[in-house]
Scaffold this active site. Structure first.
Site, PDB file in Angstrom:
ATOM      1  N   ASN A  52      -1.561  -0.365  -4.843  1.00 16.69           N
ATOM      2  CA  ASN A  52      -2.548  -0.280  -3.773  1.00 16.69           C
ATOM      3  C   ASN A  52      -2.411   1.093  -3.127  1.00 16.69           C
ATOM      4  OD1 ASN A  52      -3.190  -0.594  -0.723  1.00 16.69           O
ATOM      5  ND2 ASN A  52      -4.202  -2.358  -1.646  1.00 16.69           N
ATOM      6  N   GLY A  92       0.817  -1.209   0.000  1.00 16.44           N
ATOM      7  CA  GLY A  92       0.000   0.000   0.000  1.00 16.44           C
ATOM      8  C   GLY A  92       0.853   1.262   0.000  1.00 16.44           C
ATOM      9  N   CYS A 136      -7.933  -1.136   5.734  1.00 18.45           N
ATOM     10  CA  CYS A 136      -6.857  -1.546   6.640  1.00 18.45           C
ATOM     11  C   CYS A 136      -7.305  -1.368   8.086  1.00 18.45           C
ATOM     12  CB  CYS A 136      -5.585  -0.742   6.387  1.00 18.45           C
ATOM     13  SG  CYS A 136      -4.270  -1.218   7.538  1.00 18.45           S
ATOM     14  N   ILE A 140     -11.360 -10.453   1.116  1.00 18.77           N
ATOM     15  CA  ILE A 140     -11.459  -9.525   2.224  1.00 18.77           C
ATOM     16  C   ILE A 140     -10.072  -9.037   2.662  1.00 18.77           C
ATOM     17  CG2 ILE A 140     -13.600 -10.430   3.196  1.00 18.77           C
ATOM     18  CD1 ILE A 140     -11.892 -12.155   5.103  1.00 18.77           C
ATOM     19  N   ASN A 141     -10.031  -7.871   3.281  1.00 19.39           N
ATOM     20  CA  ASN A 141      -8.843  -7.470   4.019  1.00 19.39           C
ATOM     21  C   ASN A 141      -8.849  -8.268   5.326  1.00 19.39           C
ATOM     22  OD1 ASN A 141      -6.619  -5.977   5.081  1.00 19.39           O
ATOM     23  ND2 ASN A 141      -7.244  -4.232   3.834  1.00 19.39           N
ATOM     24  N   ASN A 179      -7.435   0.956  -0.986  1.00 20.53           N
ATOM     25  CA  ASN A 179      -7.485   0.309   0.321  1.00 20.53           C
ATOM     26  C   ASN A 179      -8.381   1.118   1.252  1.00 20.53           C
ATOM     27  OD1 ASN A 179      -7.086  -0.897   2.768  1.00 20.53           O
ATOM     28  ND2 ASN A 179      -4.853  -0.765   2.738  1.00 20.53           N
ATOM     29  N   GLY A 189      -6.655 -16.312   3.128  1.00 22.85           N
ATOM     30  CA  GLY A 189      -6.251 -17.663   3.519  1.00 22.85           C
ATOM     31  C   GLY A 189      -6.025 -18.632   2.382  1.00 22.85           C
ATOM     32  N   GLY A 203      -2.024 -13.978  -0.100  1.00 16.14           N
ATOM     33  CA  GLY A 203      -1.454 -13.059   0.877  1.00 16.14           C
ATOM     34  C   GLY A 203      -0.522 -13.736   1.851  1.00 16.14           C
ATOM     35  N   THR A 204      -1.094 -14.154   2.980  1.00  9.90           N
ATOM     36  CA  THR A 204      -0.265 -14.692   4.064  1.00  9.90           C
ATOM     37  C   THR A 204       0.587 -15.877   3.625  1.00  9.90           C
ATOM     38  OG1 THR A 204      -1.896 -13.903   5.634  1.00  9.90           O
ATOM     39  CG2 THR A 204      -0.399 -15.592   6.427  1.00  9.90           C
TER      40      THR A 204
END
Lengths: 309, 277
Positions: free
Chosen positions: A103, A50, A134, A196-197, A131, A249, A270-271
């Site tokens: 972003n 971001g 956050c 989703i965030n 964004n 996820g 993401g993660t």
């Protein structure tokens, strides 16, 4: 013909991706950090960290905590600022071969408009992701995404200033009616919705009687949130007619197919990038075999085809 | 510096250190990754191919030693992930990526003082084995458990090490006072490298700044990605005015401001006068 290709488009602009797998902002740095672990050009798209108008130093440490099947973070949008990104980072990215998606984070509607103006004029940027979700900053961020009027105003401001770039609006799950927020963003000119965030969450140190994060509250991500993300994507897909990008996820090619099954056009990883730096590359590589295994010849065969009685 | 590499490696063996009453420290020997090069002070991220259900993140470990046959790490059981690593058996597979981070300074003809606190001895094993002029090195080692719990002999076989048992707070205070005096001895023309827990490194930093001694601190920090992306391991570092150049400074740079920089990519070794922690 590339059977994995997808298009993010509204009535005015469109963005073609060679496959539906993008990276999620905040988990992939500025992209180059992952170059030793795979070929960036093979990704569907690269959503960078971001960016704000001026550099941000982020939240105090500690910023991360491990929770059951999840990662809690409170980084607070630390970034080098839009100018330094355009000057030092963007020229090093393979923007001719992979769409680079910026972003944007602003503390006000004016910030978002200015950022959209700067990034919208940059030929190496393929699209903008707004964004408004956050959970780790006090001003702006999720505050815009929780208020339908503010979400619409920010979307409209970015749309007006983004030139011909597609505008993706990234939404928070920390609302009571996500579908309603998605609808106002669509009406305000969003090309696509990403959701989703991370989920607003916390963890504590019982022995020390302290929060585990310096910011007390953080955002939960990782496999723990995947069922929440699937639910949100399914609800948003039923509420809007623009493309939806599923985030939350996802850590395997099968996970990608699950999000497309509930209606997503594309996904963001993401993660999983934090858990293993080759994750997104492996997911892209595994996708054709997963499609074959589940009998997916074309995305249209799977997208939104969840059988619900 | 060589590019990091992600690879699957095989556990060759896992050797417990100390007697059964002090269990929990292990040397982990892995098959040799195909690295182009590595430097002491660098680290790897590691996760078992099939991690325990309650462990999600990889864990960082200093590189202890790389030989022609193997990569050696040394770890202490401190939580769920390291408890899982203590259950690895020969033939188990792990995913590692490295070598990561900045190396410790090597100045061949400069008298160099190594200061290690507890598990902070680990990166110095590779350091003393690779150093071109090990006769320039000496080490002070503060420890709470018997020496048999640490890879002490691997250092002591190469250079003279002065161990300091810290069983009580007064032992610790005496050790830190001794360290302060030693830093003073090296201030004029030496180099000092320190690794250990944060309170130890803060004491070293205070002494180093007071004596104006050129000192590097090798931080032990919780990390998530290890590649500079997640910004979960930051430390406040003195940087030039251009915030994009987030590189810690040598002592001769001006100190206009401090910013958060990643320990994993800008460190883990920082000059003592370049960080606030």
């Amino acid at each position: 013909m590339n059977k994995l290709a997808v298009t993010l488009a509204d009535q005015h602009v469109s963005l073609s991706l060679k496959n539906p797998v993008l990276t999620a902002s905040g988990t992939f740095g500025y992209g180059l950090e992952f170059a030793p672990y795979g070929d960036l050009r093979k990704l569907g798209g690269l959503v960078v960290k971001g960016l704000s108008l001026v550099p941000r130093d982020g939240n105090p440490m500690p910023r991360i905590a491990e929770t059951p099947s999840g990662l809690l973070n409170s980084v607070g949008l630390q970034n080098c600022g839009v100018e330094a990104f355009l000057r030092h980072k963007l020229p090093l990215l393979p923007s001719a071969d992979v769409p680079i998606i910026a972003n944007l984070y602003g503390a006000s509607e004016e910030d978002f408009a200015s950022l959209a103006g700067i990034l919208g004029a940059e030929p190496a940027i393929a699209a903008l992701e707004v964004n408004v979700s956050c959970p780790n900053v006090k001003q702006g961020g999720a505050a815009f995404g929780q208020d339908p009027f503010a979400a619409a105003a920010v979307t409209e401001a970015v749309r007006k200033n983004a030139g011909d770039k597609p505008v993706i609006v990234k939404l928070s799950p920390n609302v009571s009616d996500l579908a309603a927020i998605a609808r106002v963003c669509e009406a305000a000119g969003a090309t696509a919705i990403s959701c989703i965030n991370s989920l607003s969450a916390m963890a504590v140190d019982l022995a020390g009687r302290k929060p585990l994060l310096g910011n007390v509250l953080g955002g939960l991500s990782g496999p723990a949130v995947k069922p929440v993300a699937l639910r949100c994507v399914w609800q948003v897909c039923r509420a809007v007619s623009i493309p939806v990008i599923g985030v939350g996820g996802i850590s395997s090619a099968e996970d990608v197919l699950e999000f497309i099954l509930v209606g997503a056009t594309a996904v963001q990883i993401g993660t999983a990038n934090i858990l293993r730096p080759d994750s997104v590359f492996r997911i892209v590589q595994d996708l054709p075999a997963a499609c074959e295994k589940y009998g997916v010849e074309r995305w249209e065969d799977l997208r939104g085809k969840l059988a619900v009685d | 510096m060589a590019h990091p590499l992600l690879s699957r490696e095989t556990v060759l063996d896992l050797v417990p250190f100390g007697d059964s009453s002090q269990a929990g420290r292990y040397a982990l020997r892995l098959s040799l990754p195909k690295w182009e090069a590595w430097s002491p002070g660098q680290f790897v991220m590691i996760r078992p191919v099939e991690p325990a259900a309650d462990v999600l993140l990889p864990r960082p470990f200093s590189i202890c030693l790389v030989t022609r046959r193997d990569l050696v790490l040394f770890f202490q059981v401190a939580g769920r992930a390291t408890a899982g690593m203590a259950r690895l058996t020969p033939g188990s597979r792990v995913v590692i990526w490295g070598p990561l981070g900045s190396p410790l300074a090597v100045e061949p003809h400069v008298p160099t003082l190594l200061l290690a606190g507890g598990m902070g001895i680990v990166p110095f094993i590779g350091y003393v084995h690779q150093h071109p002029t090990p006769w320039e090195l000496s080490m002070e080692f503060g420890h709470r458990l018997p020496l048999s719990c640490y890879p002490f002999d691997s250092v002591n076989e190469k250079i003279l090490v002065d161990p300091h048992l810290e069983k009580t707070p007064s032992h610790r205070d005496a050790f830190l006072a001794f360290v302060d005096a030693r830093i003073g001895e090296y201030a004029a023309s030496g180099l000092i490298l320190a690794c250990g827990p944060a309170p130890f490194l803060r004491a070293v930093q205070t002494s180093a700044l007071r004596h104006r001694a050129r000192t590097q601190l090798c931080l032990e920090t919780r990390m998530a990605c290890g590649v500079g992306a997640c910004l979960g391991c930051v430390v406040r570092a003195v940087v030039p005015q251009d915030p994009d150049i987030a590189r810690p400074l040598r002592p001769d740079y001006p100190a206009p401001s401090a910013l958060h920089v990643q320990t994993c990519t800008c460190g883990p070794s920082f000059w003592a006068d370049s960080i606030l922690f």
